[in-house]
Scaffold this motif. Structure first.
Motif: not given
Length: 259
Positions: A20-24
């Motif tokens: 999720i962090g990378a996608a964000t």
């Protein structure tokens, strides 16, 4: 060309190396924002600063380095966290303290270090926002997730308290509650099971949409909450869970024969 509302926005994402962090981080950059990632893993495409969220000095130094690189800080995304499996008796005191120290106190450490910069962004540009990654586990009882659920319940309560405390500062605080997302952590849990395919099918079946949430869908929600155009949105818990928390639908019928 006309600049968009996220153009030049300075964003810090914790736990941005994967999932999720990378996608964000990717979504913010795609919308024109400037991003720094805080993570223990700095081998990634975005500018990254190494940080250990369990160490206050490490967090303060990392936030200072991120702000020095960005020149300001408009948005903090508290996404970093660790998982835990088992019922209330499954983990010893050390593990309870370790997971709380990262998932809850780590969020506190990062926000505390970022607050002076966010207050400045609020006063000068009206762009200050904090978005916390929480979980469906904060408000729906899930089996074998006692410790993890307890920390995410704390994150949800902390989000609302922070929203109240920093309203006068002009800092909006919200959180997203993803359902079971198709992330590396979930995949590791599946891989450790006796029948990964069956376990994945079970996770998919418990969500009304019949599929796992994608990291990109959660990222979209995070960016929406951080967007200055969402200026009237604070103290909000936004579910991105395929209806898992709110909907009660009949089980999907099994189909027979070849397809």
């Amino acid at each position: 060309m006309r600049a968009g509302p996220l153009d030049g926005l300075a964003v810090l994402v914790t736990g941005g190396a994967s999932g999720i962090g990378a996608a964000t981080a990717d979504r913010f950059v795609a919308e024109g924002a400037r991003v720094v990632v805080l993570d223990r893993d700095t081998s990634q495409e975005h500018h990254a600063v190494r940080a250990d969220l369990s160490d206050d000095a490490s967090v303060r130094a990392a936030v200072a380095a991120a702000v020095d690189h960005l020149g300001a800080l408009d948005v903090l995304v508290n996404n970093a966290g660790v998982g835990a499996v088992g019922d209330v008796a499954a983990n010893d005191d050390d593990e309870w303290h370790r997971v709380y120290d990262v998932n809850v106190v780590g969020l506190v450490r990062t926000t505390r270090a970022a607050l002076p910069h966010l207050r400045r962004a609020a006063a000068e540009r009206g762009t200050a926002a904090v978005v916390n990654t929480c979980s469906i586990a904060a408000w729906t009882g899930l089996p074998q997730r006692a410790l993890y659920s307890a920390t995410k319940g704390a994150v949800q309560a902390l989000t609302l308290a922070m929203a109240a405390d920093h309203l006068a500062d002009g800092i909006r605080v919200n959180c997203v509650n993803p359902g079971t997302a198709d992330t590396p952590w979930v995949q590791r849990l599946l891989d450790a099971s006796d029948d990964p395919a069956a376990e994945r099918a079970a996770l998919q079946a418990r969500q009304p949409t019949g599929r796992l949430v994608t990291p990109e869908e959660v990222a979209h929600a995070v960016v929406h909450l951080a967007d200055p155009r969402s200026g009237a949105t604070t103290g909000t818990v936004l579910a991105v869970d395929g209806g898992m928390h709110a909907l009660r639908v009949p089980a999907r019928p099994r189909t027979g024969g070849d397809s």
